[in-house]
Motif scaffolding. Structure first.
Motif, PDB file in Angstrom:
ATOM      1  N   ASN A 157      28.490  37.073  69.295  1.00  0.00           N
ATOM      2  CA  ASN A 157      29.191  38.111  68.540  1.00  0.00           C
ATOM      3  C   ASN A 157      29.948  39.036  69.503  1.00  0.00           C
ATOM      4  O   ASN A 157      29.594  40.195  69.706  1.00  0.00           O
ATOM      5  N   THR A 158      31.001  38.506  70.080  1.00  0.00           N
ATOM      6  CA  THR A 158      31.750  39.264  71.080  1.00  0.00           C
ATOM      7  C   THR A 158      32.469  40.473  70.467  1.00  0.00           C
ATOM      8  O   THR A 158      32.642  41.488  71.147  1.00  0.00           O
ATOM      9  N   ALA A 159      32.872  40.392  69.209  1.00  0.00           N
ATOM     10  CA  ALA A 159      33.535  41.533  68.578  1.00  0.00           C
ATOM     11  C   ALA A 159      32.587  42.729  68.519  1.00  0.00           C
ATOM     12  O   ALA A 159      32.971  43.856  68.852  1.00  0.00           O
ATOM     13  N   SER A 160      31.348  42.505  68.119  1.00  0.00           N
ATOM     14  CA  SER A 160      30.372  43.594  68.057  1.00  0.00           C
ATOM     15  C   SER A 160      30.039  44.113  69.454  1.00  0.00           C
ATOM     16  O   SER A 160      29.849  45.313  69.656  1.00  0.00           O
ATOM     17  N   GLN A 161      29.988  43.222  70.419  1.00  0.00           N
ATOM     18  CA  GLN A 161      29.726  43.646  71.793  1.00  0.00           C
ATOM     19  C   GLN A 161      30.839  44.565  72.301  1.00  0.00           C
ATOM     20  O   GLN A 161      30.571  45.561  72.978  1.00  0.00           O
ATOM     21  N   ARG A 162      32.091  44.259  71.932  1.00  0.00           N
ATOM     22  CA  ARG A 162      33.212  45.116  72.329  1.00  0.00           C
ATOM     23  C   ARG A 162      33.125  46.479  71.635  1.00  0.00           C
ATOM     24  O   ARG A 162      33.418  47.510  72.249  1.00  0.00           O
ATOM     25  N   ALA A 203      21.154  48.992  69.878  1.00  0.00           N
ATOM     26  CA  ALA A 203      21.634  47.959  68.964  1.00  0.00           C
ATOM     27  C   ALA A 203      21.463  46.609  69.624  1.00  0.00           C
ATOM     28  O   ALA A 203      21.445  46.509  70.858  1.00  0.00           O
ATOM     29  N   THR A 204      21.331  45.575  68.815  1.00  0.00           N
ATOM     30  CA  THR A 204      21.303  44.210  69.327  1.00  0.00           C
ATOM     31  C   THR A 204      22.449  43.429  68.697  1.00  0.00           C
ATOM     32  O   THR A 204      22.868  43.724  67.585  1.00  0.00           O
ATOM     33  N   THR A 205      22.946  42.452  69.443  1.00  0.00           N
ATOM     34  CA  THR A 205      23.987  41.565  68.921  1.00  0.00           C
ATOM     35  C   THR A 205      23.638  40.136  69.299  1.00  0.00           C
ATOM     36  O   THR A 205      23.015  39.891  70.327  1.00  0.00           O
ATOM     37  N   ASP A 206      24.072  39.208  68.467  1.00  0.00           N
ATOM     38  CA  ASP A 206      23.930  37.801  68.821  1.00  0.00           C
ATOM     39  C   ASP A 206      24.795  37.514  70.044  1.00  0.00           C
ATOM     40  O   ASP A 206      25.825  38.163  70.259  1.00  0.00           O
ATOM     41  N   GLY A 231      12.801  31.331  64.775  1.00  0.00           N
ATOM     42  CA  GLY A 231      13.721  30.596  63.915  1.00  0.00           C
ATOM     43  C   GLY A 231      15.181  30.839  64.238  1.00  0.00           C
ATOM     44  O   GLY A 231      16.055  30.257  63.630  1.00  0.00           O
ATOM     45  N   GLY A 232      15.450  31.727  65.205  1.00  0.00           N
ATOM     46  CA  GLY A 232      16.834  32.034  65.569  1.00  0.00           C
ATOM     47  C   GLY A 232      17.414  31.000  66.508  1.00  0.00           C
ATOM     48  O   GLY A 232      16.697  30.232  67.134  1.00  0.00           O
ATOM     49  N   ARG A 233      18.733  31.008  66.592  1.00  0.00           N
ATOM     50  CA  ARG A 233      19.423  30.045  67.435  1.00  0.00           C
ATOM     51  C   ARG A 233      19.509  30.507  68.876  1.00  0.00           C
ATOM     52  O   ARG A 233      19.663  29.708  69.770  1.00  0.00           O
ATOM     53  N   GLU A 234      19.482  31.778  69.095  1.00  0.00           N
ATOM     54  CA  GLU A 234      19.785  32.303  70.422  1.00  0.00           C
ATOM     55  C   GLU A 234      19.084  33.640  70.628  1.00  0.00           C
ATOM     56  O   GLU A 234      18.605  34.258  69.691  1.00  0.00           O
ATOM     57  N   SER A 235      19.056  34.076  71.888  1.00  0.00           N
ATOM     58  CA  SER A 235      18.544  35.408  72.162  1.00  0.00           C
ATOM     59  C   SER A 235      19.620  36.412  71.747  1.00  0.00           C
ATOM     60  O   SER A 235      20.741  36.040  71.397  1.00  0.00           O
TER      61      SER A 235
END
Length: 171
Positions: free
Chosen positions: A135-140, A129-132, A158-162
């Motif tokens: 997105n700390t909630a998804s990382q947890r 899975a990947t998370t922005d 076009g994204g803001r971040e890795s």
């Protein structure tokens, strides 16, 4: 072939049928009674992606979108599923929850159950899975479900971040 159902302790995951995916894609409920705040746009996007795969002949039963249904009241609380069938022993998973049920462990429970189902299939050795970055909630959720962060993916066009990359593999 019948849609796949994966049971966990407090939730049951029901693979979307063509009809339920089409209804979700078109702004409906998919035939489910939803908790307040659902379905999330992620569930609608996953339904549309699943339909696209069906129409193109790329969809394989079990490897699409699922609705998370809370056992205690039968309400749909979110979506979870795969971004397509496994390739080279790997499959990507994603999930979302209705805002009203976040922070209660449902996503972690559903992710554990669906990941175990995937890893029990003969053609899968790794679920990822990947998370922005923010997105700390998804990382947890991923960490509690047993996933390990293995690095970052390049910044999307076009994204803001890795994005952070997490994996769970067979022992």
């Amino acid at each position: 072939m019948l849609p796949v159902t994966v049971k966990a302790d407090r939730v049951t995951l029901h693979e979307l049928t063509r009809a339920s995916a089409a209804d979700l894609q078109d702004g409906g409920s998919g035939g489910w009674r939803w908790a307040p705040g659902g379905p999330d746009e992620g569930s609608r996007f996953a339904a549309a992606k699943m339909l696209s795969g069906m129409d193109a002949g790329r969809h394989r039963a079990g490897w699409g979108a699922y609705v998370m249904v809370r056992t205690e009241d039968g309400r749909a609380i979110g979506g979870i599923g795969f971004h397509g069938p496994p390739e080279d022993g790997r499959v990507e998973v994603g999930y979302d929850l209705a805002e009203s049920v976040r922070g209660r462990g449902y996503a972690t429970e559903a992710l554990r159950a669906l990941s175990a189902w995937a890893l029990a299939q003969p053609d899968v050795q790794t679920v990822y899975a990947t998370t922005d970055e923010d997105n700390t909630a998804s990382q947890r959720v991923l960490t509690r479900a047993g996933y390990h962060r293995i690095g970052d993916t390049p910044r999307p066009i076009g994204g803001r971040e890795s994005q952070h990359l997490y994996e769970l593999s067979t022992p």
